[in-house]
Design a protein around this motif. Structure first.
Motif, PDB file in Angstrom:
ATOM      1  N   ALA A  22       0.869  -1.184   0.000  1.00  0.00           N
ATOM      2  CA  ALA A  22       0.000   0.000   0.000  1.00  0.00           C
ATOM      3  C   ALA A  22       0.897   1.223   0.000  1.00  0.00           C
ATOM      4  O   ALA A  22       2.072   1.144   0.368  1.00  0.00           O
ATOM      5  CB  ALA A  22      -0.914  -0.007   1.229  1.00  0.00           C
ATOM      6  N   PRO A  23       0.393   2.377  -0.400  1.00  0.00           N
ATOM      7  CA  PRO A  23       1.221   3.582  -0.392  1.00  0.00           C
ATOM      8  C   PRO A  23       1.759   3.889   1.000  1.00  0.00           C
ATOM      9  O   PRO A  23       1.052   3.717   2.002  1.00  0.00           O
ATOM     10  CB  PRO A  23       0.245   4.676  -0.852  1.00  0.00           C
ATOM     11  N   PRO A  24       3.006   4.350   1.110  1.00  0.00           N
ATOM     12  CA  PRO A  24       3.552   4.738   2.411  1.00  0.00           C
ATOM     13  C   PRO A  24       2.703   5.837   3.050  1.00  0.00           C
ATOM     14  O   PRO A  24       2.250   6.759   2.371  1.00  0.00           O
ATOM     15  CB  PRO A  24       4.950   5.248   2.070  1.00  0.00           C
ATOM     16  N   ASP A 140       5.853  18.033   7.621  1.00  0.00           N
ATOM     17  CA  ASP A 140       6.848  17.010   7.930  1.00  0.00           C
ATOM     18  C   ASP A 140       6.282  16.005   8.919  1.00  0.00           C
ATOM     19  O   ASP A 140       5.847  16.383  10.017  1.00  0.00           O
ATOM     20  CB  ASP A 140       8.103  17.642   8.534  1.00  0.00           C
ATOM     21  N   PRO A 141       6.289  14.737   8.572  1.00  0.00           N
ATOM     22  CA  PRO A 141       5.745  13.730   9.491  1.00  0.00           C
ATOM     23  C   PRO A 141       6.742  13.358  10.585  1.00  0.00           C
ATOM     24  O   PRO A 141       7.936  13.674  10.504  1.00  0.00           O
ATOM     25  CB  PRO A 141       5.475  12.539   8.567  1.00  0.00           C
ATOM     26  N   ASP A 142       6.242  12.681  11.582  1.00  0.00           N
ATOM     27  CA  ASP A 142       7.088  12.086  12.611  1.00  0.00           C
ATOM     28  C   ASP A 142       7.463  10.652  12.258  1.00  0.00           C
ATOM     29  O   ASP A 142       8.574  10.204  12.518  1.00  0.00           O
ATOM     30  CB  ASP A 142       6.370  12.089  13.966  1.00  0.00           C
ATOM     31  N   VAL A 143       6.505   9.943  11.669  1.00  0.00           N
ATOM     32  CA  VAL A 143       6.671   8.516  11.395  1.00  0.00           C
ATOM     33  C   VAL A 143       6.148   8.207  10.005  1.00  0.00           C
ATOM     34  O   VAL A 143       5.133   8.777   9.571  1.00  0.00           O
ATOM     35  CB  VAL A 143       5.910   7.663  12.443  1.00  0.00           C
ATOM     36  N   VAL A 144       6.836   7.327   9.304  1.00  0.00           N
ATOM     37  CA  VAL A 144       6.353   6.792   8.031  1.00  0.00           C
ATOM     38  C   VAL A 144       5.995   5.335   8.256  1.00  0.00           C
ATOM     39  O   VAL A 144       6.813   4.551   8.759  1.00  0.00           O
ATOM     40  CB  VAL A 144       7.416   6.923   6.929  1.00  0.00           C
ATOM     41  N   LEU A 145       4.772   4.983   7.916  1.00  0.00           N
ATOM     42  CA  LEU A 145       4.293   3.616   8.111  1.00  0.00           C
ATOM     43  C   LEU A 145       4.178   2.901   6.774  1.00  0.00           C
ATOM     44  O   LEU A 145       3.595   3.440   5.827  1.00  0.00           O
ATOM     45  CB  LEU A 145       2.937   3.609   8.813  1.00  0.00           C
ATOM     46  N   LEU A 146       4.734   1.692   6.724  1.00  0.00           N
ATOM     47  CA  LEU A 146       4.685   0.881   5.510  1.00  0.00           C
ATOM     48  C   LEU A 146       3.926  -0.408   5.770  1.00  0.00           C
ATOM     49  O   LEU A 146       3.981  -0.961   6.875  1.00  0.00           O
ATOM     50  CB  LEU A 146       6.102   0.506   5.059  1.00  0.00           C
ATOM     51  N   ARG A 147       3.247  -0.891   4.747  1.00  0.00           N
ATOM     52  CA  ARG A 147       2.712  -2.257   4.756  1.00  0.00           C
ATOM     53  C   ARG A 147       3.533  -3.052   3.760  1.00  0.00           C
ATOM     54  O   ARG A 147       3.720  -2.651   2.609  1.00  0.00           O
ATOM     55  CB  ARG A 147       1.232  -2.256   4.390  1.00  0.00           C
TER      56      ARG A 147
END
Length: 241
Positions: A22-24, A140-147
């Protein structure tokens, strides 16, 4: 709103190197709801007797909703899942322990009180958490979540030797990335998989946004090496056709 990196370019490089399922997703904790970011506005169901309700069954469901749009959330939106509210800093352990969902998890043995002190938590209560596609993040994000697929997790593990791979509760990887600067993958948890509908083949990974560029560099190098090895293996296997 602040943008200090080309997040869209980094998202594209992630897609090209490990092909996430899925998109980051960009996850951003702020003291207030960011100006210009729409609120997640789904209706809330009637509360449970302990007052528990929210706009989704659990905060991790926002990961699924955020693949194609950016929105902000506040504490009440996350309130149906006391575990997620705890890991994201919205409530403390004393309050979480009074809720029926935590009681059910303890009664089942899925989690025990001696496990709780080891669960990473966001230390400062946020005013809002914003979710959305990394490629379109307005701040600016704090966290990048990946599936991730199993193959992508393989590349990640090779690229970052010693990377943490955690289990339940799945949502704590966001806190670990934000608070400790760790890249943390998760095999998921039964609670989150049912609530999100996440495919059984997916794993997740939380990356501190401040480290994303270095992580992407490492992933690209490892993916390129794996491609060389895979081509060799495919050529070698032709002898057995």
């Amino acid at each position: 709103m602040t943008i200090t990196q080309d997040w869209a370019a980094l998202a594209g490089r992630l897609d090209a190197s490990i092909h996430p399922t899925a998109p980051p997703i960009a996850i951003t904790f702020t003291a207030e709801v960011p100006a210009g970011v729409a609120a997640y506005d789904a209706p809330m169901p009637a509360p449970m007797p302990d007052g528990r309700t929210g706009r989704v069954p659990a905060g991790c469901v926002f990961w699924m909703k955020a693949v194609d749009r950016t929105f902000s959330t506040v504490a009440a939106d996350h309130g149906n899942c006391s575990v997620g509210s705890l890991t994201h800093g919205f409530i403390g352990l004393e309050e979480a322990a009074t809720h029926s969902d935590v009681a059910a998890l303890l009664e089942s043995g899925w989690v025990t009180m001696d496990m709780v002190p080891g669960i990473p938590l966001v230390s400062e209560k946020p005013g809002a958490v914003t979710y959305g596609p990394l490629a379109e993040t307005p701040l600016d994000p704090d966290v990048v979540l990946l599936r991730l697929s199993a193959r992508a997790l393989m590349v990640l593990s090779d690229a970052l030797p010693g990377v943490r791979i955690e289990g339940k509760p799945q949502c704590h990887i966001v806190a670990a990335a934000k608070e400790h600067g760790d890249v943390v993958a998760s095999v998921g948890c039964a609670l989150s998989r049912v609530r999100t509908g996440m495919p059984a083949t997916d794993a997740t990974c939380a990356i501190p946004a401040s480290r994303l560029a270095e992580v992407v560099d490492a992933l690209e190098r490892t993916a390129a090496t794996d491609t060389i090895v895979a081509k060799y293996a495919a050529e070698d296997a032709r002898r057995f056709a």
